[in-house]
Enzyme design. Structure first.
Site, short mmCIF file in Angstrom:
data_model
loop_
_atom_site.label_atom_id
_atom_site.label_comp_id
_atom_site.label_asym_id
_atom_site.label_seq_id
_atom_site.Cartn_x
_atom_site.Cartn_y
_atom_site.Cartn_z
N HIS A 154 0.81 -1.22 0.00
CA HIS A 154 0.00 0.00 0.00
C HIS A 154 0.84 1.27 0.00
O HIS A 154 0.72 2.12 -0.88
CB HIS A 154 -0.95 -0.01 1.20
CG HIS A 154 -1.84 -1.20 1.24
ND1 HIS A 154 -2.62 -1.57 0.18
CD2 HIS A 154 -2.05 -2.13 2.20
CE1 HIS A 154 -3.29 -2.66 0.48
NE2 HIS A 154 -2.96 -3.02 1.71
N CYS B 26 -7.06 -6.67 3.80
CA CYS B 26 -8.31 -6.52 4.55
C CYS B 26 -9.46 -7.27 3.87
O CYS B 26 -10.52 -7.45 4.46
CB CYS B 26 -8.66 -5.04 4.71
SG CYS B 26 -8.72 -4.13 3.15
#
Length: 452
Positions: free
Chosen positions: A10, A42
């Site tokens: 990320h 996630c």
């Protein structure tokens, strides 16, 4: 200028894209030891539970996109050493074994985190898995198909989401956690009591306040049970979800870090070495509730911090606003949002707090339907500054956690929130929004304590 980026999930992906978008003339080299980038971990529980059918949707970028922007992307390349004096890195091509050096003007450390693997006897038995990256997710899905009994070790967000995914798939699920409550970092007891009761009603076995002291295997080396001081739990598969540690061995002793190894950055993502930037799970965040540093590995933090690296790579331009550790969770019909500190966690951040707990419907009772909202506001004693909040309902109130997050970041008081302007429309809320009502309860509590 030449910039080397180490790690590309990320924070790394966001840093590379922002650097090249804002400064296309910069030479960017990316070294990533995995075979993919930008995987949204996630979404693993949704993938495992079959909600996400096509895992390609869990990637929001790829090496080809970064290359098209001008980056030199080296996948399955492991950085083995950083020479911060000569400003060069030593890199190994994992596929060929070739080792080479590459120089830099500025270095971006976005090496992320890795699951904590406790030194428990039997931890190396077969079918004891981790849950972090794409390859681990695929391994988990494959090995869980034939498993009837699954044990999750760790009651944080990832562990709880996997509990739901496997329970919905018809598995017998046991959750083991060394603490006495699930989700203890995010929610206070009034909330976790409700959730734990719901989990038990669904047949999920909760082994709380129990630490794993061993894993037992059959003759084939496959795990068959998990032992704690309170008992033994039969299982076909174990998933370890006990937390994460920052991946910063390359820079140990070379930049300032927290005791746990998380890199400390300033408001412009610079480390104590001005030519080295860092972002994401490898870093401590600037934590607004107490104005200090904290280790809070979240994808939202990583994306923001990586973007700021790109904005500030040439000169400091855009200041880091810090974080409140705001998060949301959907669990068996409950919509849960939290931000900032809990009352139980506040002492860890040297905060003296009080709180109020309120139950109210999100919209008027004269409407055909409504739902109860359980909510709590945490505020600092003396200043009445809002430092935390939690909400839970069968109605989706999670965006209100974002509102409370903004209140914390802007140092609003309980009185500010009590009388702030929110709209009223019976389809959506009451004449006083439930956040107004929550803050008004805090104001009233302080009035009574002051004897007024």
């Amino acid at each position: 200028m030449k910039v080397i980026v180490i790690g590309c999930t990320h924070a790394g992906t966001s840093a590379v894209k922002t650097i090249l978008n804002d400064n296309p003339s910069i030479e960017v080299a990316v070294f990533e030891r995995n075979d993919n980038i930008s995987f949204l971990s996630c979404g693993i529980a949704l993938y495992v539970g079959g909600v996400v059918k096509d895992p390609t949707g869990l990637f929001y970028s790829n090496p080809e996109e970064l290359a098209s922007m001008g980056a030199t992307v080296k996948m399955e390349h492991n950085v083995k050493e950083i020479d911060t004096v000569a400003k060069k890195v030593v890199v190994e091509n994992i596929l060929t074994g070739e080792v080479f050096e590459e120089s830099y003007d500025k270095l971006v450390n976005t090496t992320g985190s890795w699951p904590i693997i406790p030194p428990i006897p039997g931890i190396d038995h077969k079918n004891i898995l981790l849950c972090k990256n794409y390859n681990q997710a695929n391994d988990l899905i494959a090995k869980s198909k034939d498993a009837k009994k699954i044990t999750i070790v760790g009651g944080g967000y990832i562990g709880i989401e996997l509990v739901e995914a496997f329970a919905e798939s018809g598995k017998e699920v046991t959750l083991i956690d060394g603490l006495d409550r699930i989700l203890n970092k995010y929610l206070d007891k009034e909330f976790t009591d409700v959730l734990e009761a719901d989990l038990r009603e669904r047949g999920i076995k909760l082994a709380l306040n129990q630490s794993v002291n061993g894993f037992n295997a059959n003759e084939a080396g496959e795990v068959v049970s998990v032992s704690t001081a309170q008992g033994e739990y039969e299982t076909d598969l174990v998933v370890m979800c006990v937390g994460f540690r920052p991946n910063n061995d390359l820079l140990k002793g070379r930049v300032d870090m927290l005791p746990n190894g998380a890199i400390i950055v300033d408001d412009y993502m610079r480390t104590s070495n001005p030519d080295i930037y860092a972002a994401g799970d490898s870093c401590a965040v600037n934590y607004n509730p107490n104005g200090g540093h904290a280790y809070i590995p979240l994808a939202t933090n990583a994306v923001r911090m990586g973007t700021l690296v790109g904005k500030n790579i040439i000169e400091p331009k855009v200041r880091y606003r810090g974080t409140q550790s705001t998060s949301g969770l959907y669990l068996f019909g409950f919509n849960i949002g939290s931000t900032g500190v809990t009352t139980s966690g506040a002492p860890h951040f040297d905060l003296d707090v009080r709180s109020v707990l309120v139950k109210d419907n999100y919209r008027p009772e004269f409407m055909p339907t409504t739902e109860e909202v359980l909510m709590q506001l945490v505020y600092e004693v003396g200043t009445n500054r809002i430092v935390g909040g939690q909400l839970m309902s069968k109605y989706d109130v999670t965006q209100s956690a974002n509102t409370l997050s903004l209140a914390i970041q802007n140092k609003m008081t309980i009185e500010d929130l009590a009388y702030v302007d929110f709209f009223f429309q019976p389809h959506f809320d009451r004449p006083w929004n439930y956040l107004n009502i929550l803050a008004q309860a805090a104001v009233e509590q302080e009035r009574k304590l002051a004897g007024k």
